[in-house]
Design a protein around this motif. Structure first.
Motif, PDB file in Angstrom:
ATOM      1  N   ASN A  44       0.822  -1.214   0.000  1.00 61.22           N
ATOM      2  CA  ASN A  44       0.000   0.000   0.000  1.00 61.22           C
ATOM      3  C   ASN A  44       0.854   1.262   0.000  1.00 61.22           C
ATOM      4  N   PHE A  45       1.982   1.226   0.701  1.00 62.36           N
ATOM      5  CA  PHE A  45       2.885   2.379   0.736  1.00 62.36           C
ATOM      6  C   PHE A  45       3.452   2.664  -0.648  1.00 62.36           C
ATOM      7  N   THR A  50       3.580   5.991  -5.482  1.00 60.00           N
ATOM      8  CA  THR A  50       3.404   6.050  -6.932  1.00 60.00           C
ATOM      9  C   THR A  50       2.322   7.052  -7.309  1.00 60.00           C
ATOM     10  N   PHE A  51       1.228   7.064  -6.557  1.00 60.50           N
ATOM     11  CA  PHE A  51       0.138   8.008  -6.814  1.00 60.50           C
ATOM     12  C   PHE A  51       0.613   9.446  -6.645  1.00 60.50           C
ATOM     13  N   VAL A  52       1.378   9.721  -5.583  1.00 62.24           N
ATOM     14  CA  VAL A  52       1.886  11.072  -5.345  1.00 62.24           C
ATOM     15  C   VAL A  52       2.839  11.494  -6.462  1.00 62.24           C
ATOM     16  N   MET A  90       1.260   5.588 -13.937  1.00 60.83           N
ATOM     17  CA  MET A  90       1.467   5.506 -12.491  1.00 60.83           C
ATOM     18  C   MET A  90       0.192   5.843 -11.728  1.00 60.83           C
ATOM     19  N   PHE A  91      -0.614   6.781 -12.269  1.00 65.00           N
ATOM     20  CA  PHE A  91      -1.860   7.156 -11.608  1.00 65.00           C
ATOM     21  C   PHE A  91      -2.837   5.980 -11.594  1.00 65.00           C
ATOM     22  N   TYR A  92      -2.913   5.270 -12.710  1.00 64.09           N
ATOM     23  CA  TYR A  92      -3.778   4.093 -12.814  1.00 64.09           C
ATOM     24  C   TYR A  92      -2.930   2.826 -12.724  1.00 64.09           C
ATOM     25  N   LEU A  93      -2.131   2.723 -11.673  1.00 63.23           N
ATOM     26  CA  LEU A  93      -1.179   1.615 -11.539  1.00 63.23           C
ATOM     27  C   LEU A  93      -1.883   0.263 -11.500  1.00 63.23           C
ATOM     28  N   ALA A 141       9.409  -2.388  -9.394  1.00 62.45           N
ATOM     29  CA  ALA A 141      10.017  -2.355 -10.726  1.00 62.45           C
ATOM     30  C   ALA A 141       9.019  -1.861 -11.765  1.00 62.45           C
ATOM     31  N   PHE A 142       7.765  -2.289 -11.646  1.00 59.48           N
ATOM     32  CA  PHE A 142       6.736  -1.874 -12.598  1.00 59.48           C
ATOM     33  C   PHE A 142       6.518  -0.356 -12.528  1.00 59.48           C
ATOM     34  N   ALA A 143       6.451   0.180 -11.311  1.00 59.83           N
ATOM     35  CA  ALA A 143       6.281   1.632 -11.149  1.00 59.83           C
ATOM     36  C   ALA A 143       7.499   2.379 -11.683  1.00 59.83           C
TER      37      ALA A 143
END
Length: 199
Positions: A44-45, A50-52, A90-93, A141-143
């Motif tokens: 979750n962190f 990633t969202f920020v 990244m927003f829609y990870l 890695a994906f982010a």
């Protein structure tokens, strides 16, 4: 005997006498299982960070677009496009992970480790924690792969290396996210049995 040698031997003796008290401490398995309990929180962190970062990239791309429109910047539109693409990914990870998983494995479900004929109950618990950690590394890695796309649009050189890095991070992250399904594919392809999968 000198004072320094006396202190050294006293320390060694005290350590040997105290060793049985420390032997009753936690085992490697209990430490691993305790770490496993924190993996969902770490997951979750990473998603929150990633969202920020995605929000920051979106604002940064709008600022760059404004400067290009006012002719205060020599950067091309490709830089803005790649930054927006990275911000969107990244927003829609979660959605982008599902898309990559479906494209690679045919399903968006991340397989979990259940039973095994070669591991006992404690071994299965440890294997689940290790696989959960590999999944977490895959998420990171994906982010990072999406963020590398932002670097692809920047004006610096080595764009080919940056593109390769972004692809490797996205594909490698997808493989790590569903490492159990990947091992099943490898088993069926190479004819190997019982790598990490149940019988």
């Amino acid at each position: 005997m000198s004072a320094s040698r006396l202190r050294f031997f006293t320390g060694i003796t005290a350590g040997l006498l105290a060793a049985p008290a420390f032997a009753q401490g936690p085992t490697a398995l209990t430490m691993l299982l305790t770490f496993g309990e924190s993996i969902p929180g770490l997951w979750n962190f990473v998603q929150a960070v990633t969202f920020v970062v995605a929000m920051f990239l979106f604002g940064f791309s709008m600022f760059k677009l404004k400067r290009i429109g006012e002719r205060k910047s020599d950067e091309g539109a490709m830089s803005v496009v790649m930054t927006l693409l990275a911000a969107t990914g990244m927003f829609y990870l979660s959605s982008s992970i599902d898309t990559f998983l479906v494209s690679t494995f045919g399903t968006s479900t991340i397989m979990t480790y259940t039973t095994s004929s070669i591991l006992d109950a404690d071994g299965i618990k440890a294997a689940r924690v290790v696989i959960g950690f590999v999944n977490l590394i895959g998420l990171i890695a994906f982010a990072r792969g999406w963020y590398a796309l932002k670097l692809l649009g920047s004006g610096g050189g080595h764009k080919e290396d940056t593109a390769k890095r972004a692809i490797v991070l996205l594909v490698g992250g997808t493989f790590c996210l569903n490492i159990v399904a990947l091992s099943e594919v490898l088993q069926k392809t190479l004819g190997i049995s019982n790598i990490i999968l149940p019988p």
